[in-house]
Scaffold this motif. Sequence first.
Motif, short mmCIF file in Angstrom:
data_model
loop_
_atom_site.label_atom_id
_atom_site.label_comp_id
_atom_site.label_asym_id
_atom_site.label_seq_id
_atom_site.Cartn_x
_atom_site.Cartn_y
_atom_site.Cartn_z
N ALA A 198 -0.05 22.51 -16.77
CA ALA A 198 0.38 21.15 -17.09
C ALA A 198 -0.72 20.14 -16.76
CB ALA A 198 1.66 20.82 -16.32
N ALA A 199 -1.34 20.31 -15.59
CA ALA A 199 -2.39 19.38 -15.19
C ALA A 199 -3.60 19.48 -16.12
CB ALA A 199 -2.81 19.67 -13.75
N LEU A 200 -4.01 20.72 -16.44
CA LEU A 200 -5.17 20.90 -17.31
C LEU A 200 -4.87 20.44 -18.73
CD1 LEU A 200 -8.03 21.85 -17.71
CD2 LEU A 200 -7.19 24.20 -17.94
N SER A 201 -3.66 20.71 -19.21
CA SER A 201 -3.29 20.29 -20.56
C SER A 201 -3.35 18.78 -20.70
CB SER A 201 -1.87 20.79 -20.90
OG SER A 201 -1.83 22.19 -20.97
N ALA A 202 -2.93 18.06 -19.65
CA ALA A 202 -2.97 16.60 -19.69
C ALA A 202 -4.40 16.09 -19.80
CB ALA A 202 -2.30 16.03 -18.43
N VAL A 203 -5.32 16.72 -19.04
CA VAL A 203 -6.73 16.33 -19.10
C VAL A 203 -7.30 16.61 -20.48
CG1 VAL A 203 -9.04 16.82 -18.21
CG2 VAL A 203 -7.10 16.63 -16.63
N LEU A 204 -7.02 17.81 -21.01
CA LEU A 204 -7.55 18.19 -22.31
C LEU A 204 -7.01 17.28 -23.41
CD1 LEU A 204 -7.24 22.06 -21.90
CD2 LEU A 204 -9.36 20.75 -22.01
N ALA A 205 -5.73 16.93 -23.30
CA ALA A 205 -5.14 16.04 -24.31
C ALA A 205 -5.81 14.69 -24.30
CB ALA A 205 -3.64 15.91 -24.06
N ARG A 206 -6.16 14.19 -23.11
CA ARG A 206 -6.83 12.89 -23.02
C ARG A 206 -8.21 12.92 -23.67
NH1 ARG A 206 -4.66 12.74 -17.70
NH2 ARG A 206 -6.69 13.30 -16.79
N HIS A 207 -8.78 14.12 -23.78
CA HIS A 207 -10.10 14.25 -24.41
C HIS A 207 -9.98 14.70 -25.87
CE1 HIS A 207 -11.50 13.96 -20.25
NE2 HIS A 207 -12.68 13.69 -20.75
N GLY A 208 -8.77 14.59 -26.41
CA GLY A 208 -8.61 14.80 -27.84
C GLY A 208 -8.26 16.20 -28.29
N PHE A 209 -7.99 17.12 -27.35
CA PHE A 209 -7.65 18.48 -27.75
C PHE A 209 -6.16 18.63 -27.98
CE2 PHE A 209 -11.60 18.91 -25.37
CZ PHE A 209 -12.33 19.78 -26.17
N GLU A 210 -5.82 19.45 -28.96
CA GLU A 210 -4.43 19.80 -29.21
C GLU A 210 -4.17 21.13 -28.50
OE1 GLU A 210 -1.57 21.28 -32.89
OE2 GLU A 210 -3.43 20.18 -33.33
N VAL A 211 -3.42 21.10 -27.41
CA VAL A 211 -3.28 22.26 -26.53
C VAL A 211 -1.98 23.02 -26.80
CG1 VAL A 211 -3.20 23.07 -24.15
CG2 VAL A 211 -4.59 21.06 -24.75
N THR A 212 -2.10 24.34 -26.95
CA THR A 212 -0.96 25.24 -27.00
C THR A 212 -1.01 26.10 -25.75
OG1 THR A 212 -0.90 25.32 -29.42
CG2 THR A 212 0.14 27.15 -28.24
N HIS A 213 0.09 26.15 -25.00
CA HIS A 213 0.12 26.88 -23.74
C HIS A 213 0.81 28.24 -23.92
CE1 HIS A 213 1.85 27.24 -19.40
NE2 HIS A 213 0.79 28.00 -19.57
N ALA A 214 0.11 29.30 -23.55
CA ALA A 214 0.68 30.65 -23.54
C ALA A 214 0.72 31.13 -22.10
CB ALA A 214 -0.16 31.60 -24.39
N ARG A 215 1.83 31.69 -21.68
CA ARG A 215 2.02 32.09 -20.28
C ARG A 215 1.74 33.57 -20.02
NH1 ARG A 215 5.13 28.29 -22.04
NH2 ARG A 215 5.54 26.41 -20.81
#
Length: 240
Positions: free
Chosen positions: A18-35
């Motif tokens: 969640a923390a990394l996805s938020a950072v990546l999103a702020r830099h313009g990445f569209e993030v898909t999380h797989a567990r």
Amino acid sequence: MEGSVRLLLVEDDNHVAAALSAVLARHGFEVTHARSGEEALRALLPDSGPPFGVVLLDLGLPDQDGFQVCGRIRKRTTTPVIMVTARADVRSRIHGLHLGADDYVVKPYDTMELLARIHAVSRRTLPADPAPSAEEGPDSRNAPLRIGPVTLDLATRQVAVDGATVSLTRKEFDLLALLAQRPGVVFRREQIISEVWRTSWEGTGRTLEVHIASLRSKLRMPALIETVRGVGYRLVSPAN
């Protein structure tokens, strides 16, 4: 590049993801999380949507080891893979690169460092062939390069040693091809990083060292690539 890269984050820790996805999103990445590994592999199926620009792969997954997942990913796609793990030993780094990972980041990492590495692999495309000179002729650039028992076919991106094909990652091939096109010439580390990784970011230096070690291991010719201390590397023909 920002705003145009779809990124697959393979991480079983929801808080970290969640923390990394938020950072990546702020830099313009569209993030898909797989567990898990299987969830990641399903996300990479051709009918699962637009292709990903890069995969961030944690090695400590609940269903299978990340090394195994990387090997399976590489069999089905050429999408760049960055391993993100606490395993800092050189053996693990080399093993990951042998399996086809494009980069290897050790936890804990600086977020800006990770972003720089993501940008570097996301920008990667097949290197453009230089225009041939008048003396070379239009077809000379497609001729295989031969250095002792090593043959590089730039057109098919294949490498063979004594006629036996050697499997290289894209970056390993790009690195070897750069050195092989000018045997005996010393390439500065900064020049190699600029031409192969398309970046001037100095943190890529350790990745270069790992790729050199991996090439020496795969080709089983440690002396083929010579380290010029304080400068860089050069390819030494066995005939010399």
